[in-house]
Design an enzyme around this catalytic site. Structure first.
Site, PDB file in Angstrom:
ATOM      1  N   ASN A   9      41.071  82.259  37.195  1.00  0.00           N
ATOM      2  CA  ASN A   9      42.307  81.635  37.652  1.00  0.00           C
ATOM      3  C   ASN A   9      43.406  82.673  37.487  1.00  0.00           C
ATOM      4  O   ASN A   9      43.848  82.933  36.373  1.00  0.00           O
ATOM      5  CB  ASN A   9      42.598  80.384  36.796  1.00  0.00           C
ATOM      6  CG  ASN A   9      43.940  79.769  37.140  1.00  0.00           C
ATOM      7  OD1 ASN A   9      44.600  80.178  38.104  1.00  0.00           O
ATOM      8  ND2 ASN A   9      44.368  78.783  36.353  1.00  0.00           N
ATOM      9  N   TRP A  10      43.804  83.258  38.614  1.00  0.00           N
ATOM     10  CA  TRP A  10      44.769  84.359  38.546  1.00  0.00           C
ATOM     11  C   TRP A  10      46.185  83.842  38.302  1.00  0.00           C
ATOM     12  O   TRP A  10      47.093  84.642  38.099  1.00  0.00           O
ATOM     13  CB  TRP A  10      44.717  85.187  39.830  1.00  0.00           C
ATOM     14  CG  TRP A  10      43.413  85.924  40.035  1.00  0.00           C
ATOM     15  CD1 TRP A  10      42.340  85.963  39.179  1.00  0.00           C
ATOM     16  CD2 TRP A  10      43.053  86.738  41.154  1.00  0.00           C
ATOM     17  NE1 TRP A  10      41.348  86.744  39.694  1.00  0.00           N
ATOM     18  CE2 TRP A  10      41.744  87.238  40.910  1.00  0.00           C
ATOM     19  CE3 TRP A  10      43.699  87.098  42.343  1.00  0.00           C
ATOM     20  CZ2 TRP A  10      41.085  88.068  41.816  1.00  0.00           C
ATOM     21  CZ3 TRP A  10      43.040  87.930  43.251  1.00  0.00           C
ATOM     22  CH2 TRP A  10      41.757  88.408  42.976  1.00  0.00           C
ATOM     23  N   LYS A  11      46.373  82.537  38.371  1.00  0.00           N
ATOM     24  CA  LYS A  11      47.715  81.944  38.193  1.00  0.00           C
ATOM     25  C   LYS A  11      48.716  82.676  39.100  1.00  0.00           C
ATOM     26  O   LYS A  11      48.338  83.095  40.190  1.00  0.00           O
ATOM     27  CB  LYS A  11      48.103  81.959  36.719  1.00  0.00           C
ATOM     28  CG  LYS A  11      47.028  81.269  35.846  1.00  0.00           C
ATOM     29  CD  LYS A  11      47.458  80.988  34.451  1.00  0.00           C
ATOM     30  CE  LYS A  11      46.299  80.327  33.694  1.00  0.00           C
ATOM     31  NZ  LYS A  11      46.666  79.956  32.327  1.00  0.00           N
ATOM     32  N   HIS A  96      45.358  71.446  36.682  1.00  0.00           N
ATOM     33  CA  HIS A  96      45.496  72.411  35.583  1.00  0.00           C
ATOM     34  C   HIS A  96      46.638  71.947  34.669  1.00  0.00           C
ATOM     35  O   HIS A  96      47.597  71.336  35.136  1.00  0.00           O
ATOM     36  CB  HIS A  96      45.789  73.798  36.157  1.00  0.00           C
ATOM     37  CG  HIS A  96      45.716  74.874  35.118  1.00  0.00           C
ATOM     38  ND1 HIS A  96      46.774  75.142  34.267  1.00  0.00           N
ATOM     39  CD2 HIS A  96      44.708  75.709  34.760  1.00  0.00           C
ATOM     40  CE1 HIS A  96      46.392  76.115  33.435  1.00  0.00           C
ATOM     41  NE2 HIS A  96      45.154  76.468  33.715  1.00  0.00           N
ATOM     42  N   GLU A  98      49.031  73.448  33.513  1.00  0.00           N
ATOM     43  CA  GLU A  98      50.355  73.906  33.952  1.00  0.00           C
ATOM     44  C   GLU A  98      50.893  73.020  35.069  1.00  0.00           C
ATOM     45  O   GLU A  98      52.102  72.785  35.180  1.00  0.00           O
ATOM     46  CB  GLU A  98      50.281  75.390  34.342  1.00  0.00           C
ATOM     47  CG  GLU A  98      50.126  76.259  33.097  1.00  0.00           C
ATOM     48  CD  GLU A  98      49.239  77.477  33.252  1.00  0.00           C
ATOM     49  OE1 GLU A  98      49.033  77.960  34.377  1.00  0.00           O
ATOM     50  OE2 GLU A  98      48.726  77.956  32.206  1.00  0.00           O
ATOM     51  N   GLU A 169      40.079  72.413  29.088  1.00  0.00           N
ATOM     52  CA  GLU A 169      41.023  73.446  28.666  1.00  0.00           C
ATOM     53  C   GLU A 169      41.995  72.847  27.660  1.00  0.00           C
ATOM     54  O   GLU A 169      42.989  72.226  28.056  1.00  0.00           O
ATOM     55  CB  GLU A 169      41.801  73.982  29.872  1.00  0.00           C
ATOM     56  CG  GLU A 169      40.936  74.632  30.933  1.00  0.00           C
ATOM     57  CD  GLU A 169      41.683  75.699  31.715  1.00  0.00           C
ATOM     58  OE1 GLU A 169      41.113  76.764  31.915  1.00  0.00           O
ATOM     59  OE2 GLU A 169      42.848  75.478  32.094  1.00  0.00           O
ATOM     60  N   GLY A 175      46.346  80.837  27.020  1.00  0.00           N
ATOM     61  CA  GLY A 175      47.302  81.947  26.987  1.00  0.00           C
ATOM     62  C   GLY A 175      47.842  82.229  25.594  1.00  0.00           C
ATOM     63  O   GLY A 175      48.816  82.960  25.436  1.00  0.00           O
ATOM     64  N   SER A 214      41.830  81.148  26.505  1.00  0.00           N
ATOM     65  CA  SER A 214      41.664  82.402  25.757  1.00  0.00           C
ATOM     66  C   SER A 214      40.218  82.867  25.651  1.00  0.00           C
ATOM     67  O   SER A 214      39.800  83.378  24.618  1.00  0.00           O
ATOM     68  CB  SER A 214      42.308  82.283  24.366  1.00  0.00           C
ATOM     69  OG  SER A 214      43.702  82.071  24.490  1.00  0.00           O
ATOM     70  N   GLY A 235      41.713  82.750  32.491  1.00  0.00           N
ATOM     71  CA  GLY A 235      43.064  83.115  32.925  1.00  0.00           C
ATOM     72  C   GLY A 235      43.280  84.610  32.749  1.00  0.00           C
ATOM     73  O   GLY A 235      42.772  85.427  33.522  1.00  0.00           O
ATOM     74  N   GLY A 236      44.008  84.989  31.694  1.00  0.00           N
ATOM     75  CA  GLY A 236      44.414  86.383  31.474  1.00  0.00           C
ATOM     76  C   GLY A 236      43.304  87.404  31.663  1.00  0.00           C
ATOM     77  O   GLY A 236      43.499  88.421  32.337  1.00  0.00           O
TER      78      GLY A 236
HETATM   79  P1  13P Z   1      43.810  82.032  29.464  1.00  0.00           P
HETATM   80  O1  13P Z   1      42.388  82.501  29.653  1.00  0.00           O
HETATM   81  O2  13P Z   1      44.830  83.072  29.821  1.00  0.00           O
HETATM   82  O3  13P Z   1      44.029  81.427  28.105  1.00  0.00           O
HETATM   83  O4  13P Z   1      44.029  80.848  30.537  1.00  0.00           O
HETATM   84  C1  13P Z   1      43.116  79.821  30.599  1.00  0.00           C
HETATM   85  C2  13P Z   1      43.418  79.011  31.796  1.00  0.00           C
HETATM   86  O5  13P Z   1      44.403  78.316  31.845  1.00  0.00           O
HETATM   87  C3  13P Z   1      42.497  79.110  32.936  1.00  0.00           C
HETATM   88  O6  13P Z   1      42.788  78.137  33.875  1.00  0.00           O
END
Ligand code: 13P
Length: 253
Positions: A9-11, A96, A98, A169, A175, A214, A235-236
């Site tokens: 997930n590149w956000k 998600h 967010e 999640e 994050g 994470s 994510g990251g």
């Molecule tokens: P991180 O891997 O950056 O914690 O993000 C997880 C996430 O929200 C994937 O959708």
């Protein structure tokens, strides 16, 4: 046997140049991840470019959201299921944290989006998870149970789940560098599977439940080694081809 899935997930990250370098990097390592399904979910504006860059690869394309209304219309700022299909998406992330916490998407809206995506032939990756204060108050199962109930009780929800992937999640792990322990994650994954099994045993056996929050090359293997964890939503670490590939390798069956 559930095939492991690792989705990036590149956000809201990327430039035209960086998405090219990232996709090229991932493509180079795909030979080492046999048996793992790999997907990337770029921002909408890069879908066409990434779709082209993925041509003739085994990497699937996903989006990060879609509109809950299935037909074209006056919905400023929204993107429809048909548009995602036209640009080659197989997956779409739904609900998600967010989207839920920053943009106010509630359980009912998330369920509606899940049904619309599945009916269009997309595979929804539906996210569930509790906030830190909810975990600390001992309410994790109550919160995740409520999020699942909204999906199960929506009209067409059960059929949609038969096409879906769930991502657990925990919001406090996203994050933050603070990962759920494999045991903490497994407990919630098992709870999700049991709850789904109360409605449909076959669904509970077949559905893939990803862990997100994470996930890094150093903790992925322990998480993916748990019985009910079928891969990850990253994510990251998905923004670095080397890290993402290391996580994909950790998911090998
Ligand atoms: P991180 O891997 O950056 O914690 O993000 C997880 C996430 O929200 C994937 O959708």
């Amino acid at each position: 046997m559930r095939r492991p899935l690792v989705a990036g997930n590149w956000k809201m990250h990327g430039t035209k140049a960086s998405v090219r370098a990232l996709v090229e990097g991932i493509r180079q390592g795909m030979g080492e991840v046999a048996g793992v399904e790999v997907a990337v979910c770029p921002p909408f504006v890069y879908l066409e470019r990434v779709s082209t860059l993925l041509a003739d690869s085994d990497i699937a394309l996903g989006a990060q959201n879609l509109c809950q209304v299935p037909q074209a219309g006056a919905y400023t700022g929204e993107i429809s299921d048909a548009m995602l299909l036209e640009f080659g998406c197989r997956y779409v992330i739904i609900g998600h944290s967010e989207r839920r916490n920053v943009y106010g998407e509630d359980d009912a809206l998330v369920a509606q989006k899940c049904v619309v995506a599945a009916r269009a032939g997309l595979t929804p990756i539906v996210c569930v998870g509790e906030l830190l204060e909810e975990r600390e108050a001992g309410h994790t199962e109550q919160v995740v149970g409520r999020q699942l109930a909204a999906l199960l009780e929506a009209e067409g929800g059960l059929e949609a789940l038969r096409r879906a992937v769930i991502a657990y999640e925990p919001v406090w792990a996203i994050g933050t560098g603070r990962t759920a322990t494999p045991q903490q994650a497994q407990e919630v994954h098992a709870f999700i599977r049991t709850r789904l099994g109360e409605h449909d045993e076959q669904l509970a056996r077949d559905i893939r439940i990803l862990y997100g929050g994470s996930v890094k090359p150093g903790n992925a293997a322990d998480l993916f080694g748990m019985a009910d964890i079928d891969g990850g939503l990253i994510g990251g670490a998905s923004l670095d081809a080397g890290d993402f590939l290391a996580i994909c390798r950790a998911a090998r069956p």
